[in-house]
Write an enzyme that holds these catalytic residues in place. Structure first.
Site, PDB file in Angstrom:
ATOM      1  N   THR B 146     -14.902  66.562   8.115  1.00  0.00           N
ATOM      2  CA  THR B 146     -14.178  65.550   7.326  1.00  0.00           C
ATOM      3  C   THR B 146     -14.775  64.188   7.689  1.00  0.00           C
ATOM      4  O   THR B 146     -15.795  63.805   7.129  1.00  0.00           O
ATOM      5  CB  THR B 146     -12.653  65.593   7.590  1.00  0.00           C
ATOM      6  OG1 THR B 146     -12.403  65.534   8.991  1.00  0.00           O
ATOM      7  CG2 THR B 146     -12.057  66.863   7.024  1.00  0.00           C
ATOM      8  N   LYS B 168     -14.493  71.338  13.988  1.00  0.00           N
ATOM      9  CA  LYS B 168     -14.444  70.040  13.320  1.00  0.00           C
ATOM     10  C   LYS B 168     -13.231  69.286  13.863  1.00  0.00           C
ATOM     11  O   LYS B 168     -12.250  69.885  14.331  1.00  0.00           O
ATOM     12  CB  LYS B 168     -14.345  70.165  11.807  1.00  0.00           C
ATOM     13  CG  LYS B 168     -13.071  70.728  11.232  1.00  0.00           C
ATOM     14  CD  LYS B 168     -11.873  69.824  11.089  1.00  0.00           C
ATOM     15  CE  LYS B 168     -12.181  68.467  10.572  1.00  0.00           C
ATOM     16  NZ  LYS B 168     -10.890  67.682  10.431  1.00  0.00           N
ATOM     17  N   THR B 179      -6.611  67.422  14.700  1.00  0.00           N
ATOM     18  CA  THR B 179      -6.979  67.844  13.343  1.00  0.00           C
ATOM     19  C   THR B 179      -8.241  68.629  13.553  1.00  0.00           C
ATOM     20  O   THR B 179      -9.342  68.194  13.259  1.00  0.00           O
ATOM     21  CB  THR B 179      -7.315  66.700  12.399  1.00  0.00           C
ATOM     22  OG1 THR B 179      -6.267  65.783  12.440  1.00  0.00           O
ATOM     23  CG2 THR B 179      -7.443  67.206  10.965  1.00  0.00           C
ATOM     24  N   GLU B 259     -13.302  59.374  15.939  1.00  0.00           N
ATOM     25  CA  GLU B 259     -13.374  58.278  14.967  1.00  0.00           C
ATOM     26  C   GLU B 259     -13.499  56.906  15.617  1.00  0.00           C
ATOM     27  O   GLU B 259     -12.606  56.447  16.308  1.00  0.00           O
ATOM     28  CB  GLU B 259     -12.124  58.294  14.079  1.00  0.00           C
ATOM     29  CG  GLU B 259     -12.200  59.346  13.005  1.00  0.00           C
ATOM     30  CD  GLU B 259     -10.878  59.513  12.270  1.00  0.00           C
ATOM     31  OE1 GLU B 259      -9.902  58.869  12.647  1.00  0.00           O
ATOM     32  OE2 GLU B 259     -10.867  60.308  11.311  1.00  0.00           O
ATOM     33  N   ASN B 378      -9.229  54.422   9.947  1.00  0.00           N
ATOM     34  CA  ASN B 378      -7.910  54.985   9.722  1.00  0.00           C
ATOM     35  C   ASN B 378      -6.995  54.122   8.876  1.00  0.00           C
ATOM     36  O   ASN B 378      -5.892  54.536   8.542  1.00  0.00           O
ATOM     37  CB  ASN B 378      -7.267  55.326  11.060  1.00  0.00           C
ATOM     38  CG  ASN B 378      -7.927  56.550  11.662  1.00  0.00           C
ATOM     39  OD1 ASN B 378      -7.887  57.614  11.075  1.00  0.00           O
ATOM     40  ND2 ASN B 378      -8.583  56.366  12.799  1.00  0.00           N
TER      41      ASN B 378
END
Lengths: 383, 383
Positions: B146, B168, B179, B259, B378
């Site tokens: 993602t 992932k 996630t 991230e 985000n």
């Protein structure tokens, strides 16, 4: 509109030189009586700063004659020397005011892990004692600011008596309490026991319900002092109501000035099975970084709200959860509701309502969004 | 170096069109046997996505013939229709592979709260079934990305057998899980019970010990499948060791690609009274936004470490706490230690060591710093 609104108090705020900026950094609030009732709520952080350890001791007899506060250094994680420094500060203040050191509350705020420059501080206390004034509340409120952009004060006036206060705190705002120093004063005639009960009840639904960044500080202190100077006897319920109103006003100001925040977010959890459940759910949302980033990005990402709710132990069924953001019912019965594009997040104030359909209790917690400015302020604070 | 490293597995990753980017978004991993043992660990989030609900059911008998995974949509908070869609995906996959739908695990990742475009997805599954290949592991790993910037795979080879995997996950990384979608394969001859025990033990000290942003997702699934195709019988301890090694490798890759992160932070808590205590302390630090901002700012602000430790219920005495950052003992016995300016935070990897002096247990948790890039990614994810 400050700690000197009630009769019987004098205050001051002066520049000692603890802050590189040259702004006011030492404050005094003195209770001239006739009563000297005092009560306080402290951080529950087990790593507590020396001033907290000292002040807990001062308050055990329900009396305080004065509080001395400094910004420019938290005196936390400073070991034995830190405690000695707090003791010295209390002694010096007591001498200047001709009271007992055991009746002087001490509060410090600023960077953790550095000793205070004691000569600078005690010289500042001497100046502050000389500057005490019946209208000194505003100057005192300025002197306790750290990353705050505005001084926070509040007051309510009742029939013949009043409650006033000042507060500081911008980051590390979390239950219980925050990097928060608060002084509440009243000229009501009350007892030490009633003052203590009123303060505890007032903070429970105000300062304990704001959670800016989930971080709990080592120095939080909410102090209440009652002078009795109005001559008006007030029962516990009325006193609680007035103190709660002042605390709620200041708590809202703290959220409104939280470090780097662009949005103030009111999280209302309805129909919880208990207050504890509602609080757990509200705090879980308030501490969810992804949700807080989404609000900063004006993205009504309700999936992140549900993901946060799902991590709690509160009573609810996932397929019954409803979520509204600014009155748009974006999630109905755990699934997609109204179109998320209907949500307007341009205003600073955002309201998130979660219905757990599990009881009749309601809890509100205030938080902020997570922004570039928060990162900037907190990555550069000590340097 | 992937799910197709062990014998008995084929995989594929294709573009169905679920992602606007046109990148691969549907993956298949098929176990050709002779064994079809399978076990999984799922998110503990009570708001679980439809594929998780489905896959829990599939795994109750310890068997799975295949797993179908899609990026481009999480199918979470999608109500009855979402579950129907997952069921349809499993049926469609089963028909394409000539297996039973009840033996098809389904995993989805992407935005919460949106229904999947089922025609696009099922067409993609058909293509993916046709593309299955003994060397398809790398393509499958790409198709589950993602916000990941790189595909994550790993493998270890033992004497005649091996374990491979793909993962992932970039945000919402937190215990338990993230996630995170992970598929681990092995050609060892084992039992469903041993596979289950080995996977649980391996995840406990790997995926459960990474905490990028404290947020737990609705879709996390770590699936293990054993084909027995090597013909080599392996005992539980050896299997656990190999799976742990693959999981640890991938967990480290997830943290390294979290991230917006600029630093990978290893938090080691030593001399805890129990594993639980050590874990509570490590996670408290890992979730402290102020500490994470400080590391981003290359500021060895150890006071924030102590403030985080102080919020836990772990056994320790505040005046005994030691903290080292990158081998500089910045805090000794709860107070100031070596000069914080000695700490070099230029490298990506940062090690924070906390000694509780309360026992003999040690726990390590990995996290990331909190950066402008995290906020950016985000706050703009769904838009």
């Amino acid at each position: 509109m400050s700690t000197t609104t009630p009769a019987g108090f004098r205050a001051s705020g002066v520049t000692a030189g603890l802050k590189p900026s040259g702004r006011r950094d030492v404050a005094l609030v003195v209770n001239d009586g006739p009563d000297r009732h005092a009560a306080a709520v402290f951080t529950t952080n087990r790593v507590e700063a020396a001033p907290v350890t000292w002040s807990r001791q001062v308050l055990t007899d329900g009396r305080a004659d004065a509080v001395v506060l400094n910004s420019g250094g938290a005196n936390a994680c400073t070991g034995t020397q830190g405690f000695t420094d707090t003791h010295t500060t209390a002694e010096h203040t007591a001498a200047a005011l001709d009271v007992s050191a055991g009746d002087v509350v001490v509060c410090s705020t600023g960077l953790i892990g550095e000793l205070l420059p004691m000569d600078t501080l005690t010289a500042g206390v001497t100046v502050a004692a000389g500057a005490l004034d019946e209208h000194g509340g505003a100057a005192a409120a300025e002197a306790i600011m750290t990353t705050d952009t505005v001084a926070k004060t509040a007051a309510v006036t009742r029939r013949g008596w009043s409650v006033g206060g000042m507060a500081k705190g911008a980051g590390m705002l979390a239950p219980a309490l925050a990097t928060m120093l608060v002084v509440v004063t009243t000229d009501a005639v009350t007892s030490a026991a009633d003052l203590d009960a009123a303060l505890k009840e007032a903070t429970r639904t105000t300062f304990d319900r704001i959670d800016s960044d989930g971080c709990m500080s080592t120095n939080d202190t909410v102090l209440a002092m009652a002078s009795g100077a109005s001559g008006v006897s007030v029962d516990r319920a009325d006193l609680t109501g007035a103190i709660r109103q002042v605390c709620a006003d200041m708590a809202r100001q703290l959220i409104g000035d939280a470090e780097g925040a662009h949005h103030d977010i009111e999280i209302i959890v309805r129909n919880a099975a208990s207050q504890e459940d509602g609080l757990e759910v509200a705090r879980s949302i308030a501490r969810n970084n992804l949700f807080k980033c989404a609000i900063f990005g004006r993205d009504p990402n309700w999936g992140r709200v549900l993901a946060a709710v799902g991590t709690t132990r509160a009573a609810f069924e996932p397929h019954q959860l409803d979520v509204a953001i600014n009155d748009v019912q974006v999630c109905r019965a755990g699934g997609v509701g109204q179109d998320r594009s209907l949500v307007d997040l341009e205003q600073r104030e955002v309201r998130v309502e979660v219905d757990l359909h599990a009881g009749a209790e309601e809890v509100t917690v205030w938080t902020n969004d997570l922004t570039h400015d928060y990162i900037h302020e907190n990555s550069a604070y000590s340097t």
